[in-house]
Write a protein that holds these residues in place. Structure first.
Motif, PDB file in Angstrom:
ATOM      1  N   ALA A 217      -9.473   1.833 -18.253  1.00 27.88           N
ATOM      2  CA  ALA A 217      -7.969   1.820 -17.669  1.00 27.88           C
ATOM      3  C   ALA A 217      -7.190   0.799 -18.119  1.00 27.88           C
ATOM      4  O   ALA A 217      -7.467  -0.280 -17.467  1.00 27.88           O
ATOM      5  N   TYR A 218      -6.314   0.863 -18.929  1.00 29.43           N
ATOM      6  CA  TYR A 218      -5.474  -0.291 -19.112  1.00 29.43           C
ATOM      7  C   TYR A 218      -4.267  -0.470 -18.414  1.00 29.43           C
ATOM      8  O   TYR A 218      -3.570  -1.315 -18.387  1.00 29.43           O
ATOM      9  N   ASN A 219      -3.832   0.745 -18.007  1.00 31.55           N
ATOM     10  CA  ASN A 219      -2.250   0.774 -17.327  1.00 31.55           C
ATOM     11  C   ASN A 219      -2.673   0.563 -16.043  1.00 31.55           C
ATOM     12  O   ASN A 219      -3.553   0.851 -15.492  1.00 31.55           O
ATOM     13  N   GLN A 220      -1.704  -0.520 -15.332  1.00 30.05           N
ATOM     14  CA  GLN A 220      -1.891  -0.869 -14.123  1.00 30.05           C
ATOM     15  C   GLN A 220      -1.738   0.137 -13.036  1.00 30.05           C
ATOM     16  O   GLN A 220      -2.345   0.234 -11.892  1.00 30.05           O
ATOM     17  N   SER A 221      -1.152   1.206 -13.480  1.00 24.81           N
ATOM     18  CA  SER A 221      -1.055   2.417 -12.430  1.00 24.81           C
ATOM     19  C   SER A 221      -2.217   3.343 -12.327  1.00 24.81           C
ATOM     20  O   SER A 221      -2.453   4.082 -11.318  1.00 24.81           O
ATOM     21  N   LYS A 222      -3.138   3.059 -13.312  1.00 24.66           N
ATOM     22  CA  LYS A 222      -4.480   3.554 -12.965  1.00 24.66           C
ATOM     23  C   LYS A 222      -5.647   2.607 -12.629  1.00 24.66           C
ATOM     24  O   LYS A 222      -6.738   2.737 -12.553  1.00 24.66           O
ATOM     25  N   TRP A 223      -5.151   1.492 -12.311  1.00 27.03           N
ATOM     26  CA  TRP A 223      -6.258   0.371 -11.924  1.00 27.03           C
ATOM     27  C   TRP A 223      -6.860   0.783 -10.487  1.00 27.03           C
ATOM     28  O   TRP A 223      -6.255   1.407  -9.637  1.00 27.03           O
ATOM     29  N   VAL A 224      -8.255   0.532 -10.383  1.00 21.71           N
ATOM     30  CA  VAL A 224      -8.757   0.492  -9.004  1.00 21.71           C
ATOM     31  C   VAL A 224      -8.713  -1.072  -8.260  1.00 21.71           C
ATOM     32  O   VAL A 224      -8.176  -1.903  -8.883  1.00 21.71           O
TER      33      VAL A 224
END
Length: 276
Positions: A217-224
């Motif tokens: 997950a490189y997109n910040q919206s998908k970060w845990v």
């Protein structure tokens, strides 16, 4: 009587010391989160916080999308926990009740897969998910958590199923129960401690997972939250107060979850011991 009382005192003292040792890192994290960076980096940081400030918490909440990270972490952890619990229940029951050579071999292969280091698998896994166009999706993170959890969770459930006598299920079959009915109404209630243990184990693994979450997950919206917390480390400086504040916010849901689940774990153990 005096010797017994002395042994109780020594045991209590050892338990207190052990609890203090285990809880001290959490306390120090909180202490650092309410201290200024100057006090944290001083030669003799205060053991007891003085002039407490919650500015680090305010900055973390205002400047970082932690609510989005919390949602991603909870969604992925709950999804992976539910699926892994269902799979480990059926797989553990199968390994416990049907002891064929091929089945036992598959069980050992399943356990062996858990022993492979994540750094060895991360590149081929990234290539596979890239071809499947699952990079930067919730599905990829849930699948990788399942891969991490199911092998060991299956063997945990197998141990609980092994402790339940087969005669109980055979008696249910004689009374007219099908395999599924006896499994749901008789076997599963007796394995409630195992279900609770696997749930806690699965949730902790999902909650703390970093390697695959950072890779897939490189997109910040998908970060845990683990990936988001790592982003506090800057190129030239590290704000330790914010990192510690984020760490406290990160572990609070796990503590609350364990407190809520603990009565079910204890009651399940008591129920299982009586019925067994």
């Amino acid at each position: 009587m005096k010797s017994k009382r002395l042994n109780n005192i020594i045991l209590t003292a050892l338990l207190v010391i052990l609890v203090v040792i285990l809880l001290f890192p959490i306390y120090w994290t909180f202490n650092s989160s309410v201290s200024t960076p100057q006090k944290i980096l001083s030669k003799n940081p205060p053991l007891i916080p003085r002039d407490m400030t919650f500015k680090a918490y305010e900055e973390v909440i205002e400047r970082k999308p932690i609510m989005l990270w919390f949602f991603n972490t909870i969604f992925i952890s709950m999804g992976a926990t539910i699926f892994s619990l269902a799979c480990s229940l059926l797989a553990g029951y199968s390994l416990s009740r049907y002891k064929t050579h091929g089945q036992q071999l598959m069980g050992y292969v399943l356990l062996l897969s858990r022993m492979l280091p994540g750094t060895l698998l991360v590149i081929p896994i990234y290539m596979v998910f890239s071809r499947m166009k699952l990079i930067n999706t919730y599905q990829s993170l849930i699948i990788m958590n399942l891969v991490n959890i199911i092998p060991f969770a299956t063997w945990m459930m197998k141990g609980f199923f092994d402790s339940i006598p087969k005669q109980i299920e055979e008696a249910a079959h004689i009374d007219g129960c099908s395999w599924f009915t006896s499994f749901v109404r008789i076997t599963m209630p007796l394995t409630l401690p195992g279900i609770a243990a696997v749930t806690i184990y699965s949730l902790i693994l999902c909650w703390n997972e970093f390697l695959y979450a950072r890779t897939l997950a490189y997109n910040q919206s998908k970060w845990v939250f683990t990936v988001g917390l790592a982003s506090f480390i800057g190129e030239h400086s590290i704000n330790w107060s914010q990192i510690m504040a984020g760490g406290i916010l990160f572990i609070l849901p796990l503590i609350i979850f364990f407190i809520l689940l603990e009565p079910f774990l204890v009651s399940g153990m008591a129920s299982g011991s009586v019925k067994g």
